[in-house]
Design a protein around this motif. Structure first.
Motif, PDB file in Angstrom:
ATOM      1  N   LYS A  83     -31.646 -87.184-103.972  1.00  0.00           N
ATOM      2  CA  LYS A  83     -32.292 -87.638-105.199  1.00  0.00           C
ATOM      3  C   LYS A  83     -31.438 -87.310-106.424  1.00  0.00           C
ATOM      4  O   LYS A  83     -31.568 -87.950-107.457  1.00  0.00           O
ATOM      5  CB  LYS A  83     -33.660 -86.968-105.345  1.00  0.00           C
ATOM      6  N   GLN A  84     -30.619 -86.267-106.318  1.00  0.00           N
ATOM      7  CA  GLN A  84     -29.798 -85.831-107.443  1.00  0.00           C
ATOM      8  C   GLN A  84     -28.356 -85.633-106.996  1.00  0.00           C
ATOM      9  O   GLN A  84     -28.082 -85.388-105.827  1.00  0.00           O
ATOM     10  CB  GLN A  84     -30.325 -84.497-107.991  1.00  0.00           C
ATOM     11  N   GLN A  85     -27.458 -85.667-107.964  1.00  0.00           N
ATOM     12  CA  GLN A  85     -26.042 -85.402-107.704  1.00  0.00           C
ATOM     13  C   GLN A  85     -25.813 -83.900-107.874  1.00  0.00           C
ATOM     14  O   GLN A  85     -25.798 -83.386-108.977  1.00  0.00           O
ATOM     15  CB  GLN A  85     -25.186 -86.219-108.679  1.00  0.00           C
ATOM     16  N   TYR A  86     -25.680 -83.223-106.756  1.00  0.00           N
ATOM     17  CA  TYR A  86     -25.466 -81.774-106.776  1.00  0.00           C
ATOM     18  C   TYR A  86     -23.994 -81.395-106.628  1.00  0.00           C
ATOM     19  O   TYR A  86     -23.616 -80.274-106.917  1.00  0.00           O
ATOM     20  CB  TYR A  86     -26.214 -81.112-105.617  1.00  0.00           C
ATOM     21  N   PHE A  87     -23.192 -82.285-106.142  1.00  0.00           N
ATOM     22  CA  PHE A  87     -21.852 -81.951-105.661  1.00  0.00           C
ATOM     23  C   PHE A  87     -20.837 -81.953-106.791  1.00  0.00           C
ATOM     24  O   PHE A  87     -20.234 -82.968-107.112  1.00  0.00           O
ATOM     25  CB  PHE A  87     -21.465 -82.909-104.537  1.00  0.00           C
ATOM     26  N   ASP A  88     -20.651 -80.793-107.397  1.00  0.00           N
ATOM     27  CA  ASP A  88     -19.726 -80.640-108.520  1.00  0.00           C
ATOM     28  C   ASP A  88     -18.311 -80.402-108.021  1.00  0.00           C
ATOM     29  O   ASP A  88     -18.084 -80.075-106.859  1.00  0.00           O
ATOM     30  CB  ASP A  88     -20.172 -79.492-109.426  1.00  0.00           C
ATOM     31  N   SER A  89     -17.363 -80.563-108.928  1.00  0.00           N
ATOM     32  CA  SER A  89     -15.955 -80.408-108.549  1.00  0.00           C
ATOM     33  C   SER A  89     -15.597 -78.959-108.243  1.00  0.00           C
ATOM     34  O   SER A  89     -14.640 -78.695-107.524  1.00  0.00           O
ATOM     35  CB  SER A  89     -15.049 -80.949-109.653  1.00  0.00           C
ATOM     36  N   ASN A  90     -16.352 -78.006-108.777  1.00  0.00           N
ATOM     37  CA  ASN A  90     -16.082 -76.592-108.496  1.00  0.00           C
ATOM     38  C   ASN A  90     -16.608 -76.158-107.136  1.00  0.00           C
ATOM     39  O   ASN A  90     -16.210 -75.122-106.623  1.00  0.00           O
ATOM     40  CB  ASN A  90     -16.681 -75.697-109.578  1.00  0.00           C
ATOM     41  N   GLY A  91     -17.542 -76.906-106.582  1.00  0.00           N
ATOM     42  CA  GLY A  91     -18.054 -76.595-105.256  1.00  0.00           C
ATOM     43  C   GLY A  91     -19.116 -75.510-105.225  1.00  0.00           C
ATOM     44  O   GLY A  91     -19.357 -74.923-104.176  1.00  0.00           O
ATOM     45  N   LEU A  92     -19.765 -75.250-106.356  1.00  0.00           N
ATOM     46  CA  LEU A  92     -20.792 -74.207-106.389  1.00  0.00           C
ATOM     47  C   LEU A  92     -21.954 -74.550-105.471  1.00  0.00           C
ATOM     48  O   LEU A  92     -22.423 -73.700-104.702  1.00  0.00           O
ATOM     49  CB  LEU A  92     -21.294 -73.990-107.825  1.00  0.00           C
ATOM     50  N   PHE A  93     -22.411 -75.784-105.513  1.00  0.00           N
ATOM     51  CA  PHE A  93     -23.561 -76.166-104.698  1.00  0.00           C
ATOM     52  C   PHE A  93     -23.231 -76.109-103.207  1.00  0.00           C
ATOM     53  O   PHE A  93     -23.985 -75.528-102.425  1.00  0.00           O
ATOM     54  CB  PHE A  93     -24.040 -77.577-105.082  1.00  0.00           C
ATOM     55  N   ILE A  94     -22.126 -76.691-102.800  1.00  0.00           N
ATOM     56  CA  ILE A  94     -21.769 -76.704-101.369  1.00  0.00           C
ATOM     57  C   ILE A  94     -21.522 -75.290-100.873  1.00  0.00           C
ATOM     58  O   ILE A  94     -21.861 -74.948 -99.733  1.00  0.00           O
ATOM     59  CB  ILE A  94     -20.560 -77.638-101.100  1.00  0.00           C
ATOM     60  N   SER A  95     -20.980 -74.452-101.729  1.00  0.00           N
ATOM     61  CA  SER A  95     -20.779 -73.051-101.341  1.00  0.00           C
ATOM     62  C   SER A  95     -22.113 -72.346-101.157  1.00  0.00           C
ATOM     63  O   SER A  95     -22.287 -71.567-100.223  1.00  0.00           O
ATOM     64  CB  SER A  95     -19.964 -72.311-102.402  1.00  0.00           C
ATOM     65  N   THR A  96     -23.059 -72.639-102.026  1.00  0.00           N
ATOM     66  CA  THR A  96     -24.359 -71.973-101.981  1.00  0.00           C
ATOM     67  C   THR A  96     -25.182 -72.393-100.774  1.00  0.00           C
ATOM     68  O   THR A  96     -25.722 -71.553-100.065  1.00  0.00           O
ATOM     69  CB  THR A  96     -25.147 -72.265-103.274  1.00  0.00           C
ATOM     70  N   VAL A  97     -25.295 -73.681-100.540  1.00  0.00           N
ATOM     71  CA  VAL A  97     -26.200 -74.157 -99.490  1.00  0.00           C
ATOM     72  C   VAL A  97     -25.515 -74.376 -98.151  1.00  0.00           C
ATOM     73  O   VAL A  97     -26.196 -74.538 -97.136  1.00  0.00           O
ATOM     74  CB  VAL A  97     -26.940 -75.450 -99.905  1.00  0.00           C
ATOM     75  N   PHE A  98     -24.202 -74.374 -98.126  1.00  0.00           N
ATOM     76  CA  PHE A  98     -23.497 -74.675 -96.869  1.00  0.00           C
ATOM     77  C   PHE A  98     -22.604 -73.523 -96.423  1.00  0.00           C
ATOM     78  O   PHE A  98     -22.779 -72.974 -95.341  1.00  0.00           O
ATOM     79  CB  PHE A  98     -22.677 -75.963 -97.052  1.00  0.00           C
ATOM     80  N   SER A  99     -21.663 -73.141 -97.255  1.00  0.00           N
ATOM     81  CA  SER A  99     -20.652 -72.167 -96.825  1.00  0.00           C
ATOM     82  C   SER A  99     -21.183 -70.738 -96.719  1.00  0.00           C
ATOM     83  O   SER A  99     -20.858 -70.032 -95.763  1.00  0.00           O
ATOM     84  CB  SER A  99     -19.463 -72.194 -97.779  1.00  0.00           C
ATOM     85  N   ILE A 100     -21.978 -70.299 -97.677  1.00  0.00           N
ATOM     86  CA  ILE A 100     -22.469 -68.920 -97.636  1.00  0.00           C
ATOM     87  C   ILE A 100     -23.310 -68.653 -96.388  1.00  0.00           C
ATOM     88  O   ILE A 100     -23.070 -67.657 -95.697  1.00  0.00           O
ATOM     89  CB  ILE A 100     -23.216 -68.551 -98.939  1.00  0.00           C
ATOM     90  N   PRO A 101     -24.286 -69.521 -96.047  1.00  0.00           N
ATOM     91  CA  PRO A 101     -25.028 -69.264 -94.803  1.00  0.00           C
ATOM     92  C   PRO A 101     -24.134 -69.276 -93.555  1.00  0.00           C
ATOM     93  O   PRO A 101     -24.338 -68.482 -92.636  1.00  0.00           O
ATOM     94  CB  PRO A 101     -26.051 -70.396 -94.753  1.00  0.00           C
TER      95      PRO A 101
END
Length: 156
Positions: A83-101
């Motif tokens: 529904k929203q564009q979460y994927f920023d160029s810094n990768g904060l969102f992907i790091s939070t919801v994908f890489s950290i877990p």
């Protein structure tokens, strides 16, 4: 019409406000969280199966390694699943919801390996000590008994 839950980018002042801005009811995010929970349960259930855990560890690290490429792909195709564009160029969102877990699961696997290694070392050391005790008993039993003369016999 603007979504009342929509938060402007300039309203995000810290990590917690960033997390609050995420729509956690988005179906793909629920599926991603379910995958992380399933991965964690699999990690815990297979903690004594080293070969499977090595395989899982390598898959998880490969996924974390590819997170930048996944972020770029998701940024280009976000309208088809989100529904929203979460994927920023810094990768904060992907790091939070994908890489950290994923990395937390990898740490859990490494912790299980360290625990198993510790248990093996304890078992090995106990076996070595028991063998040493048996060897000492055998040496004592095989030595000729020396008669100790008492003081009276020495003076005679």
């Amino acid at each position: 019409m603007v979504d009342p839950n929509f938060i402007e980018v300039n309203e995000i002042t810290g990590y917690w406000s960033f997390l609050a801005s995420i729509d956690w009811n988005d179906p793909w995010l629920i599926a991603l969280i379910a995958v992380h929970v399933l991965t964690t349960v699999t990690t815990l259930m297979t903690r004594n199966n080293t070969n499977f855990q090595i395989f899982l560890f390598l898959i998880l690290l490969s996924a974390a390694y590819c997170s930048e490429s996944i972020n770029e792909f998701a940024a280009a195709k976000w309208k088809s699943f989100s529904k929203q564009q979460y994927f920023d160029s810094n990768g904060l969102f992907i790091s939070t919801v994908f890489s950290i877990p994923i990395l937390l699961n990898c740490m859990l696997i490494i912790g299980a390996w360290m625990y198993n290694s510790l248990q093996i070392m304890v078992t090995l050391k106990r076996a070595q000590l028991l063998q040493q005790v048996k060897r000492n008993k055998q040496e004592k039993n095989s030595e000729p008994t020396k008669e100790v003369k008492s003081d009276h016999e020495k003076s005679d």
